[in-house]
Design an enzyme around this catalytic site. Structure first.
Site, PDB file in Angstrom:
ATOM      1  N   ARG A  77      -7.613   8.143  -2.329  1.00  0.00           N
ATOM      2  CA  ARG A  77      -7.277   6.718  -2.299  1.00  0.00           C
ATOM      3  C   ARG A  77      -6.467   6.425  -1.041  1.00  0.00           C
ATOM      4  O   ARG A  77      -6.083   7.323  -0.309  1.00  0.00           O
ATOM      5  CB  ARG A  77      -6.540   6.291  -3.593  1.00  0.00           C
ATOM      6  CG  ARG A  77      -5.624   7.322  -4.116  1.00  0.00           C
ATOM      7  CD  ARG A  77      -4.150   7.166  -4.057  1.00  0.00           C
ATOM      8  NE  ARG A  77      -3.590   6.078  -3.366  1.00  0.00           N
ATOM      9  CZ  ARG A  77      -2.825   6.204  -2.284  1.00  0.00           C
ATOM     10  NH1 ARG A  77      -2.581   7.399  -1.750  1.00  0.00           N
ATOM     11  NH2 ARG A  77      -2.304   5.159  -1.722  1.00  0.00           N
ATOM     12  N   GLY A  78      -6.221   5.105  -0.837  1.00  0.00           N
ATOM     13  CA  GLY A  78      -5.599   4.677   0.412  1.00  0.00           C
ATOM     14  C   GLY A  78      -6.726   4.324   1.375  1.00  0.00           C
ATOM     15  O   GLY A  78      -7.686   5.091   1.532  1.00  0.00           O
ATOM     16  N   ALA A  79      -6.594   3.163   2.020  1.00  0.00           N
ATOM     17  CA  ALA A  79      -7.727   2.602   2.768  1.00  0.00           C
ATOM     18  C   ALA A  79      -8.351   3.579   3.781  1.00  0.00           C
ATOM     19  O   ALA A  79      -9.558   3.836   3.741  1.00  0.00           O
ATOM     20  CB  ALA A  79      -7.302   1.298   3.432  1.00  0.00           C
ATOM     21  N   ARG A  98     -15.408   0.784  -4.257  1.00  0.00           N
ATOM     22  CA  ARG A  98     -14.205  -0.064  -4.321  1.00  0.00           C
ATOM     23  C   ARG A  98     -14.353  -1.198  -3.306  1.00  0.00           C
ATOM     24  O   ARG A  98     -14.800  -0.956  -2.180  1.00  0.00           O
ATOM     25  CB  ARG A  98     -12.933   0.747  -4.010  1.00  0.00           C
ATOM     26  CG  ARG A  98     -12.625   1.811  -5.063  1.00  0.00           C
ATOM     27  CD  ARG A  98     -11.242   2.414  -4.859  1.00  0.00           C
ATOM     28  NE  ARG A  98     -10.183   1.522  -5.294  1.00  0.00           N
ATOM     29  CZ  ARG A  98      -8.886   1.742  -5.069  1.00  0.00           C
ATOM     30  NH1 ARG A  98      -8.496   2.808  -4.383  1.00  0.00           N
ATOM     31  NH2 ARG A  98      -7.970   0.905  -5.506  1.00  0.00           N
ATOM     32  N   GLN A 126       1.611   4.938  -7.580  1.00  0.00           N
ATOM     33  CA  GLN A 126       1.424   5.650  -6.303  1.00  0.00           C
ATOM     34  C   GLN A 126       2.757   5.874  -5.583  1.00  0.00           C
ATOM     35  O   GLN A 126       2.910   6.861  -4.876  1.00  0.00           O
ATOM     36  CB  GLN A 126       0.465   4.863  -5.389  1.00  0.00           C
ATOM     37  CG  GLN A 126      -0.982   4.860  -5.839  1.00  0.00           C
ATOM     38  CD  GLN A 126      -1.315   3.672  -6.707  1.00  0.00           C
ATOM     39  OE1 GLN A 126      -0.457   3.137  -7.418  1.00  0.00           O
ATOM     40  NE2 GLN A 126      -2.553   3.234  -6.661  1.00  0.00           N
ATOM     41  N   ASP A 185      -4.811  -2.826   3.026  1.00  0.00           N
ATOM     42  CA  ASP A 185      -6.217  -2.436   2.799  1.00  0.00           C
ATOM     43  C   ASP A 185      -7.191  -3.297   3.583  1.00  0.00           C
ATOM     44  O   ASP A 185      -8.315  -2.878   3.851  1.00  0.00           O
ATOM     45  CB  ASP A 185      -6.554  -2.528   1.307  1.00  0.00           C
ATOM     46  CG  ASP A 185      -5.936  -1.367   0.572  1.00  0.00           C
ATOM     47  OD1 ASP A 185      -4.711  -1.380   0.371  1.00  0.00           O
ATOM     48  OD2 ASP A 185      -6.675  -0.421   0.250  1.00  0.00           O
ATOM     49  N   ASN A 191      -2.779  -5.804   0.180  1.00  0.00           N
ATOM     50  CA  ASN A 191      -2.260  -4.450  -0.071  1.00  0.00           C
ATOM     51  C   ASN A 191      -2.040  -4.315  -1.579  1.00  0.00           C
ATOM     52  O   ASN A 191      -2.284  -5.262  -2.347  1.00  0.00           O
ATOM     53  CB  ASN A 191      -0.959  -4.212   0.715  1.00  0.00           C
ATOM     54  CG  ASN A 191      -0.528  -2.755   0.675  1.00  0.00           C
ATOM     55  OD1 ASN A 191      -1.348  -1.862   0.886  1.00  0.00           O
ATOM     56  ND2 ASN A 191       0.737  -2.486   0.397  1.00  0.00           N
ATOM     57  N   LYS A 192      -1.582  -3.164  -1.986  1.00  0.00           N
ATOM     58  CA  LYS A 192      -1.393  -2.869  -3.416  1.00  0.00           C
ATOM     59  C   LYS A 192      -0.653  -3.982  -4.137  1.00  0.00           C
ATOM     60  O   LYS A 192       0.299  -4.560  -3.598  1.00  0.00           O
ATOM     61  CB  LYS A 192      -0.632  -1.549  -3.517  1.00  0.00           C
ATOM     62  CG  LYS A 192      -0.284  -1.078  -4.911  1.00  0.00           C
ATOM     63  CD  LYS A 192      -1.483  -1.010  -5.845  1.00  0.00           C
ATOM     64  CE  LYS A 192      -2.642  -0.191  -5.320  1.00  0.00           C
ATOM     65  NZ  LYS A 192      -3.887  -0.433  -6.069  1.00  0.00           N
TER      66      LYS A 192
END
Ligand code: MRU
Length: 351
Positions: free
Chosen positions: A46-48, A89, A197, A238, A248-249
């Site tokens: 995960r993470g862009a 995603r 996270q 992201d 973002n998150k």
């Protein structure tokens, strides 16, 4: 010390299963396209930027599985594999950016030729995406590091560290670099509900690097700011639209509002590959909505009544007006953002 969340060696794609951290540091190999798709979907990777890198290597996994006999068959398979990975995603533009780079790989030859040269060119491209991401993250960290001064309190949200990239991270790269330069500061890591996270990954990375890190619940950020403990906020993103609105998150937008209310600078650290100047503003950014069970049954434990309605957007959009600047591999970009970000977007893949 830096975690290596995605590796490609001798034709094998290996990732750290991030859902198991911090209790267990386990590497798993992704042998099929379905495994790659599901690893991205389930946030094992995960993470862009890391999603983009994993998908680029995932294309190779998918093609190997299909054993295309000719160049024509390999090109056809590339389209099918990339289209499938693109459904994993929706929010991180780095996924689509990396898949587009893989789709643009071409070699001369007749359609009946053996596909070996094409497959080798695809492998070189995936490796280039990986290598560029590592060096971009390092450069970005070096540009951002002077923002952190001795005695600072720095707040971050989610995980924009080495685990979220090919290495070093974006927001955390700034912190790693400042730490290497001997700067003494404390990081406050938001736990980042619902999937934690921040608690599971950011604290793990910073603690391993010997950086002073303190975990707080998301709803403590206002009080910690009010107590004067935070001088600076740095987060990742992201997808950033043409006007500078940044997805973002989930929870990042709230942190930005709080930072504004306390006159604390709010920086977003991004590689150029996170820019999506085709979208005019944040309203056009697709926001992933995830299974409500992530909220009602956090980490396998029921924490809400049976049948409860849950809304679970995984990302939010911070309006550009709340952002002090973008830390990129080309330097720090301050407002007005539109023209400056458009220039950087033109440099994608060629920093
Ligand atoms: O759902 P996740 O864990 O993939 O979300 C990750 C984030 O929101 C990160 O902050 C973002 O991808 C930047 S990573 C350098």
């Amino acid at each position: 010390m830096n975690a290596n969340p995605v590796t490609w060696e001798s034709g094998t794609l290996t990732i750290i299963d991030q859902t198991l951290l911090p209790a267990e540091l386990k590497y798993i190999t992704l042998d099929t396209l379905d495994m790659v798709w599901s690893a991205i979907k389930q946030l094992q990777v995960r993470g862009a930027p890391a999603i983009g890198v994993c998908a680029a290597f995932g294309v190779l996994v998918g093609l190997k599985e299909r054993h295309p006999a000719t160049l024509k068959a390999a090109r056809h398979a590339l389209g099918i594999v990339a289209d499938h990975l693109a459904t994993s995603r929706p929010t991180a533009v780095n996924l689509f950016w990396a898949l587009d780079r893989m789709r643009s790989v071409s070699v001369a030859g007749d359609s009946d030729d053996a596909p070996s040269q094409f497959l080798a060119a695809l492998e070189r491209e995936a490796q280039a995406i990986y290598d560029e991401d590592r060096s971009v993250c390092k450069r970005l960290g070096a540009y951002g590091a002077p923002l952190i001064t001795d005695g600072d309190g720095v707040l971050t949200h989610c995980n924009a560290g080495g685990l979220a990239t090919s290495g070093y991270g974006t927001a955390l790269s700034v912190m790693f670099c400042a730490h290497e330069k001997g700067r003494r500061f404390r990081v406050y890591a938001d736990e980042t509900r619902p999937l934690l996270q921040g608690a599971r990954l950011t604290t793990w990375e910073l603690q391993r690097a010997g950086i002073d890190v303190t975990l707080i619940c998301d709803n403590m950020a206002a009080q910690v700011m009010r107590e004067g403990k935070i001088n600076l906020v740095i987060v990742g993103a992201d997808r950033v639209a043409a006007n500078g609105d940044a997805a973002n998150k989930i929870g990042t937008y709230g942190v930005a509002v709080l930072a504004k209310a306390h006159t604390i600078p709010f920086y977003v650290a991004i590689p150029h590959s996170t820019l999506d100047c085709a979208l005019p503003d944040g309203d056009a950014i697709p926001i992933e909505e995830r299974d409500g069970a992530e909220v009602s049954h956090a980490f396998g434990r029921q924490c809400a009544p049976d049948g409860i309605a849950v809304y679970n957007p995984a990302f939010d959009v911070t309006p550009a007006r709340l952002i002090t600047g973008f830390i990129t591999e080309s330097g720090i970009v301050h407002p007005p953002f539109s023209d400056r970000l458009a220039l950087l977007a033109g440099k994608q893949g060629n920093p």
